[in-house]
Design a protein around this motif. Sequence first.
Motif, PDB file in Angstrom:
ATOM      1  N   ALA A 138       3.383  51.318 -41.098  1.00  0.00           N
ATOM      2  CA  ALA A 138       2.081  50.515 -41.164  1.00  0.00           C
ATOM      3  C   ALA A 138       1.024  50.918 -41.984  1.00  0.00           C
ATOM      4  N   VAL A 139       0.730  52.629 -41.752  1.00  0.00           N
ATOM      5  CA  VAL A 139      -0.291  53.083 -42.455  1.00  0.00           C
ATOM      6  C   VAL A 139       0.143  53.288 -43.858  1.00  0.00           C
ATOM      7  N   TYR A 140       1.442  53.631 -44.078  1.00  0.00           N
ATOM      8  CA  TYR A 140       1.915  53.758 -45.484  1.00  0.00           C
ATOM      9  C   TYR A 140       1.498  52.537 -46.276  1.00  0.00           C
ATOM     10  N   ARG A 141       2.164  51.465 -45.769  1.00  0.00           N
ATOM     11  CA  ARG A 141       1.928  50.057 -46.411  1.00  0.00           C
ATOM     12  C   ARG A 141       0.394  49.728 -46.684  1.00  0.00           C
ATOM     13  N   HIS A 142      -0.199  50.104 -45.924  1.00  0.00           N
ATOM     14  CA  HIS A 142      -1.670  49.649 -45.971  1.00  0.00           C
ATOM     15  C   HIS A 142      -2.358  50.682 -46.928  1.00  0.00           C
ATOM     16  N   LEU A 143      -1.930  51.861 -47.166  1.00  0.00           N
ATOM     17  CA  LEU A 143      -2.620  52.789 -48.234  1.00  0.00           C
ATOM     18  C   LEU A 143      -1.687  52.431 -49.543  1.00  0.00           C
ATOM     19  N   LEU A 144      -0.437  51.876 -49.517  1.00  0.00           N
ATOM     20  CA  LEU A 144       0.060  51.363 -50.753  1.00  0.00           C
ATOM     21  C   LEU A 144      -0.313  50.320 -51.202  1.00  0.00           C
ATOM     22  N   ASN A 145      -1.035  49.277 -50.367  1.00  0.00           N
ATOM     23  CA  ASN A 145      -1.743  48.217 -51.079  1.00  0.00           C
ATOM     24  C   ASN A 145      -2.909  48.676 -51.748  1.00  0.00           C
ATOM     25  N   ARG A 146      -3.584  49.647 -50.927  1.00  0.00           N
ATOM     26  CA  ARG A 146      -4.876  49.994 -51.573  1.00  0.00           C
ATOM     27  C   ARG A 146      -4.642  50.737 -52.878  1.00  0.00           C
ATOM     28  N   THR A 147      -3.619  51.314 -53.386  1.00  0.00           N
ATOM     29  CA  THR A 147      -3.335  51.830 -54.540  1.00  0.00           C
ATOM     30  C   THR A 147      -3.255  50.896 -55.628  1.00  0.00           C
ATOM     31  N   GLN A 148      -2.854  49.575 -55.381  1.00  0.00           N
ATOM     32  CA  GLN A 148      -2.650  48.529 -56.269  1.00  0.00           C
ATOM     33  C   GLN A 148      -4.269  48.044 -56.541  1.00  0.00           C
ATOM     34  N   VAL A 149      -5.025  48.200 -55.890  1.00  0.00           N
ATOM     35  CA  VAL A 149      -6.520  47.593 -56.023  1.00  0.00           C
ATOM     36  C   VAL A 149      -7.056  48.831 -56.781  1.00  0.00           C
ATOM     37  N   SER A 150      -7.041  49.977 -56.360  1.00  0.00           N
ATOM     38  CA  SER A 150      -7.630  51.282 -56.527  1.00  0.00           C
ATOM     39  C   SER A 150      -6.658  52.078 -57.275  1.00  0.00           C
ATOM     40  N   PRO A 151      -6.102  51.874 -58.496  1.00  0.00           N
ATOM     41  CA  PRO A 151      -4.954  52.804 -58.785  1.00  0.00           C
ATOM     42  C   PRO A 151      -5.502  54.437 -58.753  1.00  0.00           C
ATOM     43  N   ASN A 152      -6.479  54.823 -58.714  1.00  0.00           N
ATOM     44  CA  ASN A 152      -6.816  56.246 -58.655  1.00  0.00           C
ATOM     45  C   ASN A 152      -6.826  56.928 -57.153  1.00  0.00           C
ATOM     46  N   ASP A 153      -6.666  55.911 -56.236  1.00  0.00           N
ATOM     47  CA  ASP A 153      -6.528  56.320 -55.057  1.00  0.00           C
ATOM     48  C   ASP A 153      -5.009  56.628 -54.582  1.00  0.00           C
ATOM     49  N   VAL A 154      -4.646  57.295 -55.088  1.00  0.00           N
ATOM     50  CA  VAL A 154      -2.968  57.623 -54.693  1.00  0.00           C
ATOM     51  C   VAL A 154      -3.203  58.854 -53.605  1.00  0.00           C
ATOM     52  N   PHE A 155      -2.032  58.818 -52.908  1.00  0.00           N
ATOM     53  CA  PHE A 155      -2.163  59.766 -51.682  1.00  0.00           C
ATOM     54  C   PHE A 155      -0.871  60.424 -51.559  1.00  0.00           C
ATOM     55  N   HIS A 156      -0.794  61.483 -50.625  1.00  0.00           N
ATOM     56  CA  HIS A 156       0.626  62.081 -50.117  1.00  0.00           C
ATOM     57  C   HIS A 156       0.643  61.867 -48.716  1.00  0.00           C
TER      58      HIS A 156
END
Length: 845
Positions: A10-28
């Motif tokens: 759930a956290v992973y999908r939430h962060l992944l959706n964020r990267t689609q809105v803010s492409p610079n907000d990538v994470f590991h």
Amino acid sequence: MSYYYESEYAVYRHLLNRTQVSPNDVFHLSRTKLLKDDSSPTHLTEGQMEFTFWDFNYQDSPRTRIFYRVKVRSDGSYSLSLNCIFGLIADSTKANPATGLATQINKQLLYPWHRAHPESGGIYLSYQPAEHIDNAVDLLHAITQLLDESIPLIDAAIAQMRQSFPSKPAPRLPQAPFARYQVNSEALYDRILGTATKRSLPRKRLITNRWSVKVDLARQDWNTFRDQQYITIPVPDSLGDLRTYSSRTALYQALDESNRDEVLNTLDAFRQVKPGDIVVAFTNAQVSLGIGIVTGRYTYTPNAAQHKHTYAVFWALTESLTLAPQPFTDTESFVRTTRWDEIEQSSKAQVPQLTPILHAVAANTFFQQFPQLAQGTPASAPALPASSPPVTVIVPAPAPTPEPQEAPRPRTDIWYWWLAMYATQRRLADFSVGQLYHLPTHTPAGRKRRDYELLRQLQPGDQVLACEALPSQRLKAELQVTQQLHEDDGGMEVITLRVVRFFPREVLFAELQEVPELAEHHLWQSGHEMLLSLTRSQYQALQLAALDTDNLDVKRYQMGKALQELLMSAPTLEQLLAALKRKKNIIIQGPPGVGKTFVARRLAWLQMGSQDNERVQMVQFHQSYSYEDFIRGWRPQADGNGGFELANGVFVDFVRRAQHDPTRDYFFIIDEINRGNLSKIFGELLLLLEPDKRGPEYAVPLTYRRAGEDPFFLPSNLHVIGTMNTADRSLAMVDYALRRRFNFLELKPVLDDKLVAHLESLRIPAEFSQRVLQRVQRLNQTILTDKNLGSGFLIGHSYFCTPALGSPGDWWRDIVEHELRPTLREYWFEDERRAENEADALLQE
């Protein structure tokens, strides 16, 4: 199915959706070492994950990483934190980008950081905006809020740091590795969770917070709280609805600069209250007025005449109770209660009918048993008009409470233990008698302690001798187990013990090895933290060794000995001693050489009746002396691996010793007290110096507080003696706030027959000493009548109390040339000829 991996997905999908809105907000996103030994993914219920947005890997310094951590607990709750680990380079002569970044992040993010130190050294900052999140929806909302607030500020801090280190690359994770990580992660979740990965996580059990609210009886707040069934706190009118502030920083910026630091923590805590929480109303550090359960969410009524910010509360108990030990922080109006176990235990004992209600809250069945108290969502929560009648509830018999899990070894007898701990990690000396001590069963890394099986055997009533394993290796205190192995509010497995007493002297391991009953024991064969079992006879032998004060190497010190050494009359000495006993704080002032420091130590000995220097501590103030030196502050770690630790100053450590030994007097001597900035050095403890402000009821929190630490107080057996040189022109007068808290006693030169008799014992003939002292008396008369000098500059008798190594003439010439002549040059620095004439006159026959 794995609740942990469902949460992680759930956290992973939430962060992944964020990267689609803010492409610079990538994470590991990575999972750290799991909290349970059994890490089978099919039924894993708890663990922790980290998602990293910034990763510095400079060639000339260790890794620096900024990441967010989510902990998943087996009860279905979560916690969220922001963590910054700054790697410090070993070469202290080089400018360090990590230190610069840590400074900038501190400036940009106005968070109450918790500072710790990883084993590899460096600096570790951690901020936890939410300790208990009770469902996945709220978790994802909290993540979004924290990211939105912190990412721009951290980017700004990095930009500031790079102005000083322009060659350092940006630490954001690049897109290419993120794409590979995404492919691998999807494969992992398909393998563990199957293809049905778009499930929603169920709402789990509610986590109960416990709060304490201070009530002003003079304003009759308690009558209003009780009758209208709510709580409130003072909120500045300029703020309006607290729900409009999305973050702690936004709230901080909205507060007036004059008082923002004082009210920010209180308001931030008040915003975190939710239905099902417990609230305790109190009026001072020991008296509770009522215990209630929050039944509604925050309500803002802008047109209310008095209380605009409220939470609806069912007051289950409205009877005033005196609790022991004192569980409340008297200086904060609204705060999370850290000593709920003590409050609950004492309240149930005095009011047994409270037990079923608290059981229902603990089991999350309160609103099921009493549906008439559930107020629903915030949108439908009714306002609380001033005229609403009090809620009356008839409490039915509760459902049977499930029996606790079977104890590791049920028994009724008392067992005896030896507990060694690292002073650098959990300072037992910072605790007070009666305070609860929560002993973790796991290391900070989440591993079980090596003595875990023994820890499981501890049960209420067991007696424990506590010692420092490192660095000092000494026996310090006696504890008693009050609660066996259990989980605390943060989900950590702990054992609760109560501090019974501290021993009057701390016994070194070397002394304990001589106790016959311990000849075959291996208590001192390891410097590690550990729990070891003792027989009753071994326990009693250790007790006797710690309580045996007859072996202390101290000499008796009585009035006759003091009069012989101090060259003063009995009435004068009795006057000094009476002032010290009455005021507890005195300052001995006088010109150079009257023996102020010498007198101060002997006054302490005289009141104690012995030359016990273990109970006397001396420091000397100077212009660079600070609060951090005297009370507490951040210091480089002693192991040399870099990083900082919160270290007590000399005064706090000494006061703790006095607190732990209340039947004997302790004396803190401050030499040259007027050389320091006294208000700055004493800080908030200035108030506590007053003799009528001693004791736990006047305790105040220290500026640098440790987590869970009780407020600090000065005990009644502590005495403070200062010395002040009246001839020092470079110093300002002592401010009136401090002057009011001390008795000022003046010493004058003793140049009479008492000094002559003393000099005879130093092989100076009486006829010779009388002649030289007459010359000093004439010199003092000259100094006394000089309008630029006066009584504060007289020549004191201690100049002449050193034994003669040669003839009396050589002894006198050495004193004049190397001590008195330089002093006179300072006195008459504008008239050097006069200084030389006065010095020559001392040598004339």
